[in-house]
Design a protein around this motif. Structure first.
Motif, mmCIF file in Angstrom:
data_model
loop_
_atom_site.group_PDB
_atom_site.id
_atom_site.type_symbol
_atom_site.label_atom_id
_atom_site.label_comp_id
_atom_site.label_asym_id
_atom_site.label_seq_id
_atom_site.Cartn_x
_atom_site.Cartn_y
_atom_site.Cartn_z
ATOM 1 N N GLU A 228 4.865 5.322 0.822
ATOM 2 C CA GLU A 228 4.214 4.136 1.395
ATOM 3 C C GLU A 228 5.467 3.462 2.129
ATOM 4 O OE1 GLU A 228 4.378 0.590 1.094
ATOM 5 O OE2 GLU A 228 5.316 0.449 -0.768
ATOM 6 N N ILE B 266 -3.125 -3.970 1.996
ATOM 7 C CA ILE B 266 -3.227 -2.902 0.822
ATOM 8 C C ILE B 266 -1.925 -2.675 0.313
ATOM 9 C CG2 ILE B 266 -3.661 -0.492 0.647
ATOM 10 C CD1 ILE B 266 -6.424 -0.668 2.408
ATOM 11 N N ASP B 267 -0.774 -2.582 1.022
ATOM 12 C CA ASP B 267 0.456 -2.347 0.509
ATOM 13 C C ASP B 267 0.667 -3.536 -0.526
ATOM 14 O OD1 ASP B 267 1.493 -0.183 1.904
ATOM 15 O OD2 ASP B 267 2.645 -1.225 3.145
ATOM 16 N N THR C 91 -1.689 -12.610 -1.271
ATOM 17 C CA THR C 91 -1.800 -11.466 -0.579
ATOM 18 C C THR C 91 -1.010 -11.897 1.130
ATOM 19 O OG1 THR C 91 -3.701 -12.374 0.750
ATOM 20 C CG2 THR C 91 -4.123 -11.167 -1.286
ATOM 21 N N ASN D 195 0.211 4.848 4.054
ATOM 22 C CA ASN D 195 0.684 3.649 4.244
ATOM 23 C C ASN D 195 -0.158 2.791 4.442
ATOM 24 O OD1 ASN D 195 0.161 3.892 6.819
ATOM 25 N ND2 ASN D 195 1.822 2.786 7.722
ATOM 26 N N ASP D 196 -0.132 1.432 4.577
ATOM 27 C CA ASP D 196 -1.220 0.396 4.632
ATOM 28 C C ASP D 196 -2.156 0.939 5.618
ATOM 29 O OD1 ASP D 196 -1.847 -2.546 3.655
ATOM 30 O OD2 ASP D 196 -1.912 -2.354 5.900
ATOM 31 N N ALA E 189 5.458 0.217 5.697
ATOM 32 C CA ALA E 189 4.492 -0.766 6.329
ATOM 33 C C ALA E 189 4.882 -0.744 7.978
ATOM 34 C CB ALA E 189 4.823 -2.006 5.913
ATOM 35 N N LEU F 181 -1.695 3.684 -3.738
ATOM 36 C CA LEU F 181 -2.202 2.798 -2.651
ATOM 37 C C LEU F 181 -3.867 2.969 -2.466
ATOM 38 C CD1 LEU F 181 0.692 2.891 0.225
ATOM 39 C CD2 LEU F 181 -0.205 1.077 -1.225
ATOM 40 N N GLY G 98 -6.681 0.068 -2.252
ATOM 41 C CA GLY G 98 -7.388 -0.045 -1.407
ATOM 42 C C GLY G 98 -8.655 0.194 -1.632
ATOM 43 N N GLN H 62 -5.888 1.217 5.291
ATOM 44 C CA GLN H 62 -6.973 0.536 5.746
ATOM 45 C C GLN H 62 -8.077 1.419 6.306
ATOM 46 O OE1 GLN H 62 -6.202 -3.263 7.661
ATOM 47 N NE2 GLN H 62 -4.159 -3.319 6.988
ATOM 48 N N ILE I 181 -0.237 -6.302 6.090
ATOM 49 C CA ILE I 181 -0.014 -5.129 5.109
ATOM 50 C C ILE I 181 -1.125 -5.549 3.727
ATOM 51 C CG2 ILE I 181 1.674 -3.886 6.134
ATOM 52 C CD1 ILE I 181 3.623 -5.203 4.225
ATOM 53 N N ALA J 170 5.125 -1.840 -1.812
ATOM 54 C CA ALA J 170 4.242 -2.006 -3.015
ATOM 55 C C ALA J 170 5.108 -1.984 -4.208
ATOM 56 C CB ALA J 170 3.178 -0.791 -3.025
#
Length: 822
Positions: free
Chosen positions: A390, A578-579, A213, A549-550, A392, A610, A614, A554, A576, A437
């Motif tokens: 998406e 979740i990305d 991650t 996006n991330d 970042a 995404l 998430g 979130q 980031i 991603a």
């Protein structure tokens, strides 16, 4: 041996075979904790079951007592058959008939009982075996509890909390990384088995999963520009555009897309930006604006702001708690929220974040997710900077206003030879994606042996400005820089697609069709291809065309609120997550598509998002009769879930992590605190209450107060030594700076030996080090991944030549500046 059926009836969506139909998966979890392994221990089997496999979960007759009031497994194991047994022979019998095994637990319980790969392969040579081992670095071995792994590594000190010192970072990093790594390993080896007839072996750990991650967080260069190296050394200082509205609710704003910055300034009535986004960011004016925008947001309720901002083309999301998004009708419509009847109760749980089915024109596919829509032809091939799903920017400080795409090509069919070949040897991937991603998904495929060609605009894809993101997502690829919107580029695009095994993009819904690379276009050009669209909100539904996006994910999926702790302001993770999770989930989806392609000979269509990635991080949370069931939650002090799973501050100001998985450990702790005397019945700490929020919530909170006072009497190191001497699980939290943390990863000799660290030369940066390819599949193959980062168009001429274009055509494309060669 006891068998418990946990399969439940579906009241929404349709049960269907799926691409893994007919496969038998056995999930063996012995001597492990649901809380400790987290997502790693249940999600891989859950994903394989969602894709059609028959999954049996084997656990011991007795469950760890700390898991008694942890409800996450109800969601993670919802479509598995549960077998409770302590009979190793019964487990070996199940494994002898399995296609794949997911095995967790300490060596003495797994290998010691003949449940390791070496003990099983003679009886079942076709078995694909994936092992999650206790985490090892040169500092020693850590038991399978995510908190202990995070403490030993120094991860607890990598995000600023609401108080000084390290915090319990509730991002589920070890769990989700390990889950997606295990899933990728199993699917890659299953595909190789189709062509070779032999099984395979893979291993990983919670530590490996944590590293999976952190690709955008850890790197070190010899001579990168100061702003690049300082990010790896110090982290991001980019503001998080999170605002409290007049009704007390929070809203997350993102304006990385084209024109969003100016639009937001106008909507908020702020002074126009004369110099523009990039200059404002560099000079600090953006940070100043972020502070003063708090005032206007406080004047109107959140719903009013959401309507105004979205009406103006500005991306925003409400800040929700874990699991709350399951109430959104959009999730039900796209199959991310599914209903289950269980013991007379109505549950709503996360559906599969991966959809796989035949390309358009093949027989209709059925799954719990709605059908992937057929495309409706191709419009003028043009794209705009906000067309990617998406970016970042809001999380890592890079603007995402550049054009969105990169391409990878391939030619031929993927065939492997031998049990030690890289699983994707011979697979060709065309990567049209940009940002994080999509490119990360393609990099995972490259790490597994695929040939990946990145297609990007002549000026380079948008994330080239954020060099750390490029470093984390582009390793092992070849780059062709080409303007795919130009009519002269069309023959190149079509030849790339015709010769690919995989075509990947993460454009906004509808953009790929305008560019002539949608699902129908790919099916017409190459009906055997695996086509993957990694979108923001899914390919259908009311929110399908909205940007994401991330940072936004979130907010809406509950991660920001979970990290912040009870009653606190939310906190966004800056690396980031979740990305990155979206990249791993897309890679898992493509691997499932490649398996289905290898079995059926038909092209496959893969859809991930995404939003799904998430929600997967919070997939233990669900709705029961309309009420949220979320499980353990972080306290206001950001120490953990309760007295038996949290951080404590010792008398010297340092911190340590403590895990008390059962009543026996609780009793030993009481004896230790009593000076070695057997604890008396009754009295303080008499009740084993390791977690807050359950039937013994009051006892848990009282225990925390008492333990905090007791541990203030000595140093963290002394307490950990004392606790370990009693056989208790404790780790000193390494109070590492960002630079010390990355050095701890990159300079660890065992990490280097296991390939967790990659080192190679980069033209701009000289010697470069980063987190390396993390899948470990038996012995390293002779045809392993290429360790290099491509420059913009570094391989353009070579790719065109490989595609069969004559020199004069290549020269014409270069002269017209449709293609760029580095």
């Amino acid at each position: 041996m006891t068998t418990a059926g946990t399969r439940t009836s579906v009241t929404a969506g349709t049960e269907a075979a799926g691409p893994l139909a007919g496969l038998r998966v056995v999930e063996v979890a012995v001597g492990t904790s649901e809380l400790g392994l987290g997502l790693a221990g249940g999600v891989p089997g859950r994903l394989l079951a969602d894709l059609g496999a028959d999954v049996v979960r084997v656990v011991g007759q007795a469950s760890p007592e700390i898991d008694a009031e942890v409800p996450w497994g109800e969601a993670w194991h919802r479509d598995k058959r549960i077998v409770r047994t302590d009979d190793a022979e019964a487990v070996r019998t199940l494994l002898a008939e399995a296609d794949a095994a997911l095995v967790y637990g300490p060596e003495w319980l797994v290998e010691g009982r003949g449940l390791g790969h070496l003990g099983l392969r003679a009886a079942n040579p076709g078995l694909v075996y994936a092992r999650c081992r206790p985490s090892r670095t040169s500092t020693g071995t850590v038991e399978d509890y995510g908190l202990l792994v995070e403490a030993r590594s120094g991860f607890c000190a990598q995000l600023a909390g609401h108080r000084p010192g390290p915090i319990f970072v509730d991002v589920r990093a070890p769990g989700i990384g390990t889950a997606t790594l295990l899933t990728a390993s199993v699917l890659a080896l299953l595909r190789r088995r189709v062509t070779t007839g032999v099984g395979g072996w893979a291993e990983t750990s919670l530590y490996d999963g944590m590293l999976a991650t952190l690709g955008c967080m850890i790197g070190r260069s010899e001579r990168a520009r100061p702003e690049i190296e300082s990010y790896w050394e110090l982290g991001s200082t980019f503001p998080n555009f999170l605002y409290r509205c007049a009704d007390g609710e929070l809203i997350q704003v993102w304006f990385g897309g084209k024109g969003m910055y100016a639009k937001l300034i106008e909507v908020l009535g702020d002074e126009p930006s004369v110099e523009g986004y990039y200059t404002d960011q560099a000079t600090g004016k953006l940070q100043d604006r972020a502070q003063r925008w708090r005032a206007p947001f406080a004047l109107q309720p959140r719903d009013v702001w959401i309507e105004r901002l979205r009406g103006a083309g500005i991306a925003c999301e409400p800040v929700l708690g874990p699991g709350e998004a399951l109430r959104d009708p959009h999730l039900a419509e796209i199959g991310l929220a599914v209903a289950r009847d269980h013991d007379g109760r109505s549950d709503v749980m996360l559906g599969s974040p991966i959809a796989v089915g035949p390309l358009p024109g093949s027989e209709a596919w059925t799954r719990e997710s709605p059908e992937i829509p057929a495309t409706t032809g191709r419009a003028t091939p043009e794209t705009t900077p906000e067309d990617s799903t998406e970016g970042a920017a809001a999380a890592i400080g890079a603007d995402t206003t550049g054009a969105a795409d990169a391409t990878s090509t391939g030619t031929g069919t993927g065939t492997g030879t031998g049990g030690n070949a890289a699983p994707l040897r011979g697979v060709r991937v065309v990567d049209f994606s940009a940002f994080v991603a999509g490119p990360l998904a393609a990099q995972v495929l490259a790490d597994l042996g695929a040939e990946v060609i990145k297609v990007e605009p002549p000026e380079g894809e948008a994330m080239r400005a954020a060099a750390y993101a490029v470093a984390a997502c582009q390793r092992g690829k070849r780059s062709i820089a080409i303007d795919i919107t130009a009519p002269e580029a069309r023959p190149v695009v079509e030849r790339l697609i015709r010769q690919a095994d995989v075509v990947l993009h993460n454009f906004r819904v509808g953009v790929a069709e305008r560019l002539g690379i949608g699902a129908a276009d790919v099916a017409r050009l190459n009906p055997r291809a695996v086509y993957c669209h990694a979108s923001a909100f899914g390919p259908t539904g009311p929110r399908a065309r909205q940007p994401g996006n991330d940072a936004l994910m979130q907010a809406v999926t509950g991660l920001e609120q979970a990290i912040g702790g009870d009653g606190n302001e939310p906190i966004a993770a800056t690396w980031i997550p979740i990305d990155v999770t979206g990249g791993w989930v897309a890679a898992d989806g493509i691997l499932a598509g490649l398996y289905a392609q290898a079995v059926s000979g038909e092209g496959q269509q893969v859809a991930t998002s995404l939003l799904g990635a998430g929600m997967l991080l919070q997939s233990g949370s669900f709705l029961r009769d309309g009420a949220l069931v979320a499980g353990p939650a972080l306290d206001q002090a950001q120490t953990g879930y309760g007295p038996g799973y949290r951080l404590y501050q010792a008398g010297d100001g340092d911190w340590f992590a403590l895990v008390l998985p059962d009543e026996n450990s609780w009793t030993r702790l009481r004896a230790l605190l009593a000076g070695g005397e057997p604890p008396a019945a009754g009295g303080r700490l008499a009740t084993y209450a390791p977690l807050r929020g359950g039937a013994h919530d009051a006892a848990a909170r009282e225990a925390e107060t008492l333990l905090e006072k007791a541990f203030a009497g000595d140093t963290a190191a002394a307490w950990v030594a004392r606790l370990r001497a009693e056989g208790l699980l404790a780790e000193v939290v390494r109070p590492l700076s960002r630079d010390e943390f990355r050095r701890g990863v990159l300079d660890d000799p065992l990490n280097r030996q296991l390939g967790r660290v990659a080192a190679y030369e980069v033209a701009e940066w000289g010697h470069f080090e980063q987190i390396g390819p993390l899948p470990r599949l038996g012995q390293p193959p002779p045809d392993g991944p290429t360790l290099a980062l491509p420059g913009i168009g570094e391989h353009s001429v070579a790719v065109l030549s490989d595609l069969g274009f004559p020199t004069e055509d290549v020269d014409a494309l270069l002269a017209a500046k449709i293609v760029r060669q580095l």
